[in-house]
Design a protein around this motif. Structure first.
Motif, PDB file in Angstrom:
ATOM      1  N   PHE A  28       0.852  -1.184   0.000  1.00 19.30           N
ATOM      2  CA  PHE A  28       0.000   0.000   0.000  1.00 19.30           C
ATOM      3  C   PHE A  28       0.886   1.232   0.000  1.00 19.30           C
ATOM      4  CE2 PHE A  28      -2.114   3.565   1.985  1.00 19.30           C
ATOM      5  CZ  PHE A  28      -3.371   3.560   1.408  1.00 19.30           C
ATOM      6  N   ALA A  86       0.634   5.717  -1.035  1.00 22.88           N
ATOM      7  CA  ALA A  86      -0.224   6.852  -1.383  1.00 22.88           C
ATOM      8  C   ALA A  86       0.643   7.936  -2.019  1.00 22.88           C
ATOM      9  CB  ALA A  86      -0.936   7.395  -0.147  1.00 22.88           C
ATOM     10  N   ASP A 118      -4.597   7.750   6.773  1.00 23.56           N
ATOM     11  CA  ASP A 118      -4.550   6.674   5.778  1.00 23.56           C
ATOM     12  C   ASP A 118      -4.856   5.298   6.382  1.00 23.56           C
ATOM     13  OD1 ASP A 118      -3.460   8.323   3.528  1.00 23.56           O
ATOM     14  OD2 ASP A 118      -1.777   8.538   4.913  1.00 23.56           O
ATOM     15  N   SER A 146      -7.416   3.633   7.795  1.00 28.89           N
ATOM     16  CA  SER A 146      -8.571   2.818   7.389  1.00 28.89           C
ATOM     17  C   SER A 146      -8.405   2.302   5.971  1.00 28.89           C
ATOM     18  CB  SER A 146      -9.864   3.625   7.521  1.00 28.89           C
ATOM     19  OG  SER A 146      -9.817   4.785   6.703  1.00 28.89           O
ATOM     20  N   ARG A 147      -7.861   3.120   5.076  1.00 28.67           N
ATOM     21  CA  ARG A 147      -7.627   2.664   3.703  1.00 28.67           C
ATOM     22  C   ARG A 147      -6.554   1.590   3.664  1.00 28.67           C
ATOM     23  NH1 ARG A 147      -5.961   5.937  -0.719  1.00 28.67           N
ATOM     24  NH2 ARG A 147      -4.811   7.282   0.705  1.00 28.67           N
ATOM     25  N   ARG A 205      -8.206  -1.668   4.772  1.00 28.40           N
ATOM     26  CA  ARG A 205      -9.152  -2.196   3.775  1.00 28.40           C
ATOM     27  C   ARG A 205      -8.449  -2.722   2.531  1.00 28.40           C
ATOM     28  NH1 ARG A 205     -11.993   2.654   4.793  1.00 28.40           N
ATOM     29  NH2 ARG A 205     -11.369   3.415   2.729  1.00 28.40           N
ATOM     30  N   SER A 206      -7.227  -2.256   2.278  1.00 26.33           N
ATOM     31  CA  SER A 206      -6.538  -2.597   1.025  1.00 26.33           C
ATOM     32  C   SER A 206      -6.205  -4.073   0.903  1.00 26.33           C
ATOM     33  CB  SER A 206      -5.249  -1.776   0.895  1.00 26.33           C
ATOM     34  OG  SER A 206      -4.270  -2.230   1.828  1.00 26.33           O
ATOM     35  N   ARG A 252      -8.511 -10.235   4.401  1.00 27.90           N
ATOM     36  CA  ARG A 252      -8.338  -9.089   3.494  1.00 27.90           C
ATOM     37  C   ARG A 252      -7.270  -9.368   2.456  1.00 27.90           C
ATOM     38  NH1 ARG A 252      -8.835  -4.747   8.426  1.00 27.90           N
ATOM     39  NH2 ARG A 252     -11.105  -4.841   8.607  1.00 27.90           N
TER      40      ARG A 252
END
Length: 396
Positions: free
Chosen positions: A285, A287, A303, A305-306, A309-310, A374
């Motif tokens: 992950f 950004a 960042d 929560s993203r 979830r990734s 996940r």
């Protein structure tokens, strides 16, 4: 009410993944003159070979990262480059020797004769190949090579990662790649650069020659992230190579800016035995700023929560001791300061300040948690029929 076993919860939805991988693997095994066995997505958990890198002042970050990704099945090589004083490398080695688990399992080493590394030049790639070569020499049975820098951090435990990779063919390569090179053609590929770190003992910046070169016509050019998860077979092909292509390609990349962002990508996609092993994801992950720069931006609480979830296995970049790392430790890795992220190999009593990883059990026993779901979802996405082959070494 009895709490369900997370590993049992994973089992049902894994059936579809197993079916997919069984079909893919029959057509993606890599055979070389030296070894003709094909890998299998079943059997014991895989072993990973981690190459953890840093520069001056990064030793404490590397040690913290090491504790979060440590597992007795794996191999670890730590490289503090020549920008760091020799005393920092010595202190790093002493810190490693002071941890009982590292000494007992003999799977953590520190590079003594460090490399000079300039990420804008070709020395970053040379150092990465050096690390892979050392791991090939000292780690006899690992399956995948994983490179992490000091600004990286895991988003799942090693039990989660090893459990999910148990269902993946061992010759798959997780490497984000694209032939859509855009601006990189004129800023990185056509310019000819020299990296003085290849031949000077002192630190010096790269410089450009006055000439430009044509784009390659003997092979197709691919680029992508330098963060990868590469199979042992690909590293053996690249370093020990029974074919001359990896060496000729390396000579081309030795005069290219940021060569670590294209060498393995181009190698995989232009080598017939490996082309069908490329998975267009590096399980990371990141950004970016808008507009994006050369490097991802730093991650923070906004960042988190993203990130979760990734489904990614790792994230970067983080600032040293950023508070979000403490949150990841507590919420995701279930570890306390200066302790390992606990796994099935930790069988000591927990609670009341006790560290369960002070007592060791069978390293082959994994206890994946619910966060492994996940990663499973991400793997199902990148390996599905609709995305796997359609995103694999596509030349535009």
């Amino acid at each position: 009410m009895q709490t369900p076993n997370p590993s049992l919860l994973l089992g049902t939805s894994l059936c579809s993944l197993l079916f997919l991988l069984r079909a893919f693997h029959s057509s993606t095994s890599v055979r070389s003159p030296a070894a003709v066995h094909s890998s299998s997505p079943f059997g014991p958990p895989p072993r990973l070979a981690y190459f953890v890198t840093g520069s001056a002042g990064d030793a404490s970050r590397m040690l913290r990262l090491l504790r979060t990704i440590y597992h007795p099945r794996n191999q670890y090589l730590l490289h503090l480059d020549l920008a760091a004083p020799a005393a920092q490398r010595r202190d790093l080695a002493l810190a490693v020797r002071s941890v009982d688990a590292y000494v007992a399992f003999r799977n953590v080493n520190v590079v003594e004769r460090a490399d000079r590394v300039d990420r804008d030049g070709s020395t970053a790639l040379a150092s990465m190949l050096h690390g892979a070569a050392v791991l090939l020499r000292y780690g006899a049975n690992w399956d995948w090579f994983v490179n992490l820098d000091a600004s990286s951090y895991p988003l799942i435990t090693q039990d989660d990662l090893l459990h999910m990779l148990s269902f993946v063919p061992r010759d798959f390569n997780f490497i984000e790649h694209s032939s859509d090179i855009g601006w990189k053609e004129y800023q990185r590929i056509r310019p000819i650069i020299m990296d003085p770190s290849l031949y000077l003992a002192s630190e010096s910046e790269i410089f450009y020659t006055s000439e430009k070169r044509d784009m390659p016509s003997a092979y197709r050019f691919f680029t992508g992230s330098s963060s990868v998860i590469l199979s042992r077979k690909l590293l053996e092909f690249s370093i020990l190579g029974w074919d001359n292509f990896p060496r000729t390609l390396l000579l081309y990349f030795s005069n290219m800016k940021s060569s670590q962002n294209g060498y393995f990508h181009t190698l995989v996609c232009n080598s017939k035995p490996f082309r069908r092993t490329a998975v267009n994801s590096n399980l990371r992950f990141v950004a970016w700023d808008n507009p994006p720069g050369d490097e991802p931006r730093y991650l923070n609480f906004g960042d988190l929560s993203r990130m979760m979830r990734s489904g990614a296995a790792f994230a970067r970049k983080f600032r040293e001791d950023d508070p979000v790392l403490d949150k990841i430790d507590k919420k995701i890795l279930h570890r306390y300061h200066d302790r390992f992220a606990p796994g099935g190999w930790c069988i000591g009593r927990d609670g009341r300040g006790r560290d369960p990883c002070q007592v060791w059990g069978d390293p082959d026993i994994l206890r994946p948690g619910l966060l492994a779901k996940r990663l499973e979802k991400l793997l199902l996405t990148v390996l599905s029929n609709s995305s796997f082959h359609s995103n694999q070494c596509v030349y535009k």
